[in-house]
Design an enzyme around this catalytic site. Structure first.
Site, PDB file in Angstrom:
ATOM      1  N   ASP A 100      63.935  38.877  40.386  1.00 60.25           N
ATOM      2  CA  ASP A 100      63.219  40.009  40.016  1.00 60.25           C
ATOM      3  C   ASP A 100      62.700  40.979  40.942  1.00 60.25           C
ATOM      4  OD1 ASP A 100      60.981  41.533  38.995  1.00 60.25           O
ATOM      5  OD2 ASP A 100      59.864  40.036  38.431  1.00 60.25           O
ATOM      6  N   TRP A 146      53.915  37.211  40.443  1.00 50.14           N
ATOM      7  CA  TRP A 146      55.167  37.142  39.171  1.00 50.14           C
ATOM      8  C   TRP A 146      56.106  35.978  39.705  1.00 50.14           C
ATOM      9  CZ3 TRP A 146      54.056  39.847  35.180  1.00 50.14           C
ATOM     10  CH2 TRP A 146      53.238  41.383  35.467  1.00 50.14           C
ATOM     11  N   LYS A 176      57.939  50.282  38.020  1.00 53.09           N
ATOM     12  CA  LYS A 176      57.684  51.002  39.108  1.00 53.09           C
ATOM     13  C   LYS A 176      58.195  51.944  40.063  1.00 53.09           C
ATOM     14  CE  LYS A 176      55.042  46.932  37.968  1.00 53.09           C
ATOM     15  NZ  LYS A 176      55.609  45.456  37.435  1.00 53.09           N
TER      16      LYS A 176
HETATM   17  C1  LIG Z   1      55.167  43.809  37.040  1.00 54.52           C
HETATM   18  C2  LIG Z   1      56.055  43.045  37.064  1.00 54.52           C
HETATM   19  C3  LIG Z   1      56.161  42.324  36.129  1.00 54.52           C
HETATM   20  C4  LIG Z   1      55.967  42.912  34.903  1.00 54.52           C
HETATM   21  O1  LIG Z   1      56.649  43.776  34.022  1.00 54.52           O
HETATM   22  P1  LIG Z   1      56.113  44.114  32.450  1.00 54.52           P
HETATM   23  O2  LIG Z   1      57.881  45.625  32.689  1.00 54.52           O
HETATM   24  O3  LIG Z   1      55.173  44.438  32.424  1.00 54.52           O
HETATM   25  O4  LIG Z   1      57.248  43.027  31.796  1.00 54.52           O
HETATM   26  C5  LIG Z   1      57.391  41.186  36.486  1.00 54.52           C
HETATM   27  N1  LIG Z   1      58.045  41.555  37.910  1.00 54.52           N
HETATM   28  C6  LIG Z   1      57.156  42.257  38.984  1.00 54.52           C
HETATM   29  C7  LIG Z   1      57.492  42.007  40.224  1.00 54.52           C
HETATM   30  C8  LIG Z   1      56.307  42.948  38.543  1.00 54.52           C
HETATM   31  O5  LIG Z   1      56.027  43.718  39.777  1.00 54.52           O
END
Ligand SMILES: *Cc1c(COP(=O)(O)O)cnc(C)c1O
Length: 365
Positions: free
Chosen positions: A178, A102, A202
């Site tokens: 993030d 990511w 998540k």
């Molecule tokens: C799932 C995820 C993303 C992408 O998320 P979307 O909502 O599908 O855009 C980005 N960063 C991390 C750490 C993730 O787990």
């Protein structure tokens, strides 16, 4: 069919009581004679849901008053572009710590707008560890330092906020994190960050929303070509309702925040998360049959990848796990093997059932 323990990485399992509440409310919310998803986002009842959700999140994370909380669309992926568009200002460079798939993606997106200076990377270690940051210095040209606190695919998690040495000119670029897959799972100090963002699906609720928590003084520098819906200042002025938000998702994350508060908040859930992760890693470490490739101090509490010594047993493992009430354990296609995502909403009982199954499978294979 009854509900099973669902280890999906995202969209992921939700607390049972939240789903029950949503089911009860589904046709007729709060005696309105309509579902919450059938009413205007500008109506008083919905505004109350939205504001309450923000307040509950602020309470859970102790968000300081000089931070805005935005409920946006376009996912965490959208923010990989939204963040440089909003925060670069007069800068032409950012710093980034690369620890997995990511943060790699985030670097690629940011490169459309700025020079991306990789401060540290564990690519050579196939993202199985965390970089040593003790002698890493931020660069004075950079607008911010970006990192991913939990790499969902690789199973690597920072146990603390990374400390980056000040730049040569004695300033400290803001930290941008993030936190898509570990927000609300452990204590954090929001004031350590310029910006925190997290896709909802998540650890927060269903898909459709991305949370952005941003310090107010960073709202004055958006690039003129920033799309309005990604413009933090405009969204902040409009209560994240510049356009129609995903109202049902917003209502659902509100229920999840209430569930977390009723269960003792972050401190309480963090204790359970530690118990769950310890139990699962212990099961893996005690066997020669399973293994986890991640350096112990870098292991994620949320996403636990593991491989079977004999990969030809993978399909049987998945099939028998399902019979034992355990689903979605397949690893990410880039990593292979298995992955158990054990976010806040996964009960301890689910993880203990998985551990029991793994021991049984080992014995009988
Ligand atoms: C799932 C995820 C993303 C992408 O998320 P979307 O909502 O599908 O855009 C980005 N960063 C991390 C750490 C993730 O787990």
């Amino acid at each position: 069919m009854s509900r099973l323990f669902n280890f999906c990485a995202g969209p992921s399992t939700l607390p049972r009581s939240v789903l029950d509440q949503a089911q009860q409310d589904f046709l007729d919310w709060n005696n309105l004679g309509a579902s919450v998803m059938e009413i205007s986002h500008r109506s008083k009842p919905f505004i109350e849901i939205a504001q309450q959700a923000e307040q509950d999140l602020r309470d859970l994370l102790n968000v300081p008053d000089n931070y805005k909380v935005l409920f946006l669309q376009g996912g965490a992926y959208g923010q990989f572009s939204g963040i440089p568009l909003n925060l670069l200002g007069t800068h032409t460079q950012i710093d980034l710590i690369e620890t997995g798939t990511w943060s790699e993606k985030a670097a690629q997106c940011a490169a459309n707008y700025a020079k991306v200076n990789i401060l540290a990377t564990t690519a050579a270690q196939k993202y199985t560890t965390l970089p040593d940051l003790s002698n890493i210095q931020a660069s004075s040209e950079s607008a911010y330092v970006f990192y991913c606190s939990n790499e969902t695919i690789n199973g690597v998690e920072f146990q603390d906020t990374p400390v980056i040495l000040k730049c040569a000119n004695n300033t400290q670029p803001d930290l941008v994190a993030d936190m898509s897959s570990n927000i609300l799972s452990r204590k954090i100090n929001v004031a350590d960050y310029g910006l925190i963002f997290a896709g909802a699906q998540k650890n927060i609720g269903p898909s459709g929303l991305v949370l952005v928590i941003v310090r107010e003084d960073l709202l004055d520098r958006a690039h003129i070509h920033t799309p309005d819906v990604f413009n933090y200042a405009m969204q902040a002025q409009n209560g994240s309702m510049l356009n129609t938000p995903p109202t049902f998702s917003w209502y659902m994350v509100g229920l999840v925040f209430k569930w977390l508060k009723a269960n003792g908040g972050i401190a309480a859930i963090e204790k359970v998360n530690i118990q769950k992760a310890n139990a699962l890693y212990k099961t893996i470490d005690e066997s020669d049959f399973y293994s986890n490739p991640i350096a112990i101090e870098a292991r994620s509490r949320m996403n636990v990848p593991f491989i079977l010594k004999d990969e030809s047993l993978n399909a049987r493992f998945i099939a028998q796990a399902k019979d034992a009430g355990l689903i979605n354990l397949e690893g990410h296609r880039m990593v292979g093997g298995m992955r158990a995502s054990i976010y806040n909403a996964m009960p301890l009982d689910g993880v203990l059932t998985l551990c029991e199954f793994m021991r049984h499978f080992e014995k009988t294979s």
